[in-house]
Enzyme design. Structure first.
Site, PDB file in Angstrom:
ATOM      1  N   ARG A  43      -1.824  -4.920   3.179  1.00  0.00           N
ATOM      2  CA  ARG A  43      -1.494  -4.062   4.306  1.00  0.00           C
ATOM      3  C   ARG A  43      -0.086  -4.281   4.839  1.00  0.00           C
ATOM      4  O   ARG A  43       0.656  -3.325   5.087  1.00  0.00           O
ATOM      5  CB  ARG A  43      -2.481  -4.325   5.450  1.00  0.00           C
ATOM      6  CG  ARG A  43      -2.182  -3.515   6.681  1.00  0.00           C
ATOM      7  CD  ARG A  43      -3.044  -3.908   7.883  1.00  0.00           C
ATOM      8  NE  ARG A  43      -2.854  -2.937   8.949  1.00  0.00           N
ATOM      9  CZ  ARG A  43      -1.827  -2.948   9.802  1.00  0.00           C
ATOM     10  NH1 ARG A  43      -0.889  -3.866   9.691  1.00  0.00           N
ATOM     11  NH2 ARG A  43      -1.727  -2.016  10.736  1.00  0.00           N
ATOM     12  N   GLU A  90     -18.975   4.566   1.225  1.00  0.00           N
ATOM     13  CA  GLU A  90     -18.285   4.031   0.051  1.00  0.00           C
ATOM     14  C   GLU A  90     -19.129   4.107  -1.219  1.00  0.00           C
ATOM     15  O   GLU A  90     -18.583   4.220  -2.320  1.00  0.00           O
ATOM     16  CB  GLU A  90     -17.851   2.588   0.303  1.00  0.00           C
ATOM     17  CG  GLU A  90     -16.807   2.436   1.411  1.00  0.00           C
ATOM     18  CD  GLU A  90     -17.387   2.467   2.817  1.00  0.00           C
ATOM     19  OE1 GLU A  90     -18.625   2.387   2.969  1.00  0.00           O
ATOM     20  OE2 GLU A  90     -16.610   2.563   3.788  1.00  0.00           O
ATOM     21  N   ARG A 132       0.830  -1.224   0.000  1.00  0.00           N
ATOM     22  CA  ARG A 132       0.000   0.000   0.000  1.00  0.00           C
ATOM     23  C   ARG A 132       0.856   1.262   0.000  1.00  0.00           C
ATOM     24  O   ARG A 132       0.442   2.311  -0.492  1.00  0.00           O
ATOM     25  CB  ARG A 132      -0.972  -0.006   1.178  1.00  0.00           C
ATOM     26  CG  ARG A 132      -0.291  -0.054   2.530  1.00  0.00           C
ATOM     27  CD  ARG A 132      -1.284  -0.235   3.676  1.00  0.00           C
ATOM     28  NE  ARG A 132      -0.582  -0.614   4.881  1.00  0.00           N
ATOM     29  CZ  ARG A 132      -0.753  -0.042   6.070  1.00  0.00           C
ATOM     30  NH1 ARG A 132      -1.616   0.924   6.222  1.00  0.00           N
ATOM     31  NH2 ARG A 132      -0.064  -0.441   7.114  1.00  0.00           N
TER      32      ARG A 132
END
Lengths: 299, 332
Positions: B180, B71, B23
């Protein structure tokens, strides 16, 4: 906007009537589609396409144009009819509604009709797109941008959470270049809005989201055009115009009856209404003899 | 042996191999894309630092939109901005975007033909302790099925940066899948990158592969570890890095399949609908060979450390090693 004279109002009323006739003709030819919403919004679409919008039907991609986002795509017969009458494409296209290969898809699709601002149909998503346009316009042109973004919405799509997500963001960002016009006709597919999912007090809801609110009669050209003018003059807030309309306006047996939300005339017999073989004829007769007399009950 | 053309990190198998979260490469790439093109805008749903969009937001506050935990609105607003000529990047966790807002992505972005870049961070079970609600292992399936969508799944932070910069220059919707946790940096700034072009990262020294290993995302590293172990047992493997799941580099896959005759696919995703499915769609029509799939088998994730979870769900180098042995058996 040019000055609104009595003569111009009469022209707009006559134009709206022609658009209503086109709507019925299109739906009869298509054999499916939505009747009530398009007829109810004919006056507002006429006011927009023939008086309010900064646009050029011959140059649909003119960068300086205002943007009109139709969120409740299912009322597209009124959008298509208004666009055809305004000169975006030939009137003969209207007869192809919902048929294979048509530019006029059952719900609007830019792939087939590139002069549309958005493809739409699934409810609750149009205001988000209009908010995005207004944000982008402000990044490029600042708060004093002369461009307006209009979002036409149904009352039923206020059930969708997405609508309120968009409303919250527009309020937060004080998008004064954004005007939402809500077709408050009180019907949705399953019945009357207050039975399916009560929306009242709808004006208070918008106020609570930091919008400038107005309530008008959606069949009164003076009221429609004045309200849009007031929305444009409002600073530091997005504007919403709750337009009270009569679904099916202009065809007596359709008016205010939710059963006509999603069906065209001539397809099925309905209790207490003209037989299906006569529905289209009666509707067109009524509209043709009105001669622009579809006027507001409050005029 | 590592493929010289790929110009990979020579310290790849060292204990002190550099590690970085994939990321983070996106965060750096977005900043670079934003510097290059004023039309690049960033939108985030209350996960700005977590998705590494904060570099961009700090540098270009006037081009950053905070939409809150919303979202569906995130997707629609981006579509509207793209309609006005912007190049929007929207970021959240993959579970929420494209997870929660799939229909808005389909209709307002792809159906509408708007070049929005959807950035889904925290994909895969390697998210770890947060547990199954936050481990997106269905996102490749639901994005690659939408017409017009390009699906990118970089293998490390450097490739993620290149993918982000390349995505900003495409005129299509793009889904960019990110992880992540810190994972080994496999590529270098000199490694070639082109959307749609798969790269050979490992090849047998004699040029005669017994198996083709097709991998995507951070598990490409596990594939390389497995290939190294296989070489010690005189099993030749080709490892193909698929950073672009759609459009898939069909030509390269078919060519290498003809050389190897058996395949193992590897992804941190459900086996149904992901990379393995995409590869099968190509080969079943062109050159059917035995295939083994490494991925999650119709289960949800759970809390744990990355390595524990990869072992539990059968996605570590040992599982790959075993799958290779099995698929080679099936050739006979």
């Amino acid at each position: 906007m040019e000055v609104l004279t009595d003569k111009k109002i009469q022209q707009l009323q006559e134009q709206a009537n022609k658009i209503r006739i086109s709507i019925i003709e299109m739906l009869v030819e298509a054999g499916s589609g939505h009747s009530a919403g398009p007829l109810g919004m004919a006056d507002i679409f006429t006011a927009l396409y023939f008086h309010i919008l900064k646009h050029d039907p011959k140059k649909p991609d003119w960068p300086e144009r205002d943007r009109l986002v139709l969120s409740n795509g299912h009322i597209c017969p009124v959008l298509y009819a208004a666009m055809a009458h305004a000169g975006y494409f030939g009137m003969e296209e209207l007869k192809t509604l919902r048929k294979f290969g048509t530019k006029l898809q059952g719900h609007p699709h830019r792939d087939f009709l590139p002069s549309l601002e958005t493809s739409s149909g699934p409810l609750g998503a149009g205001l988000s797109q209009a908010v995005g346009m207004a944000l982008a316009d402000r990044i490029d042109n600042g708060v004093s941008s002369g461009r307006q973004i209009y979002c036409l919405m149904s009352d039923g799509e206020h059930d969708a959470g997405n609508t309120w997500e968009a409303a919250m963001l527009a309020g937060k960002n004080k998008l004064q270049n954004l005007t939402a016009i809500v077709d408050r006709n009180n019907i949705q597919i399953d019945g009357y809005t207050e039975d399916v999912m009560p929306l009242e007090p709808i004006v208070d809801k918008w106020k609570a989201f930091n919008w400038h609110t107005q309530e008008i009669d959606g069949h009164n050209f003076n009221a429609i055009i004045e309200a849009v003018g007031q929305a444009q003059a409002t600073h530091e807030k997005p504007s919403v115009i709750i337009a009270h309309t009569i679904p099916g306006k202009g065809v007596s047996y359709m008016e205010r009856d939710y059963k006509w939300h999603g069906v065209p005339p001539g397809v099925q017999d309905m209790p207490d209404e003209p037989p299906k073989t006569k529905q289209a004829k009666i509707a067109l007769n009524e509209l043709r003899t009105l001669g622009g007399k579809i006027i507001s009950e409050h005029q | 042996m590592l493929s010289p053309e790929a110009k990979l990190n020579t310290k790849l198998f060292d204990k002190d191999c550099e590690q970085a979260p994939i990321r983070k490469g996106f965060g750096e790439g977005l900043l670079a894309a934003g510097e290059e093109d004023v039309n690049v805008v960033g939108l985030c749903a209350d996960l700005t630092e977590s998705t590494q969009m904060h570099f961009f937001a700090q540098k270009f506050p006037e081009r950053f939109v905070q939409v809150g935990v919303a979202e569906q609105n995130l997707a629609g607003v981006a579509s509207g901005m793209a309609a006005m000529g912007k190049i929007p990047f929207i970021s959240s966790y993959a579970m929420f975007s494209p997870g929660r807002n799939w229909e808005q992505i389909r209709t307002t972005i792809c159906y509408n033909d708007r070049p929005v870049k959807i950035v889904g961070s925290h994909a895969g079970v390697s998210v770890g302790p947060d547990g199954g609600t936050h481990q997106a292992i269905e996102d490749i399936a639901i994005t690659r099925v939408i017409p017009r969508m390009v699906v990118l799944s970089p293998c490390d932070a450097i490739e993620a940066k290149k993918a982000t910069i390349a995505a900003a220059k495409t005129d299509t919707p793009v889904y960019l899948r990110l992880a992540r946790e810190k994972t080994p940096v496999i590529t270098t700034k000199d490694s070639p990158f082109e959307i749609g072009k798969a790269q050979i990262f490992w090849q047998p020294p004699n040029g005669k592969p017994d198996v083709l290993i097709i991998a995507t995302g951070a598990l490409v590293y596990k594939a390389l570890l497995a290939a190294q172990n296989l070489e010690k047992e005189k099993i030749g493997a080709t490892v193909l890095n698929i950073h672009t799941i759609k459009p898939l580099d069909e030509k390269q896959i078919i060519k290498l399949t003809k050389e190897a005759g058996a395949i193992v696919t590897i992804e941190e995703h459900q086996i149904a609908g992901g990379l393995g499915s995409a590869v099968s769609e190509v080969l079943s029509q062109n050159f059917p060979v035995p295939i083994e799939f490494i991925g999650v088998r119709d289960q949800f994730g759970q809390s744990g450390k990355m390595e524990e979870l990869l072992e539990h769900y059968g996605m570590n180098e040992k599982s790959i090693f075993d799958a290779v042995k099995k698929v080679i058996q099936r050739k006979k």
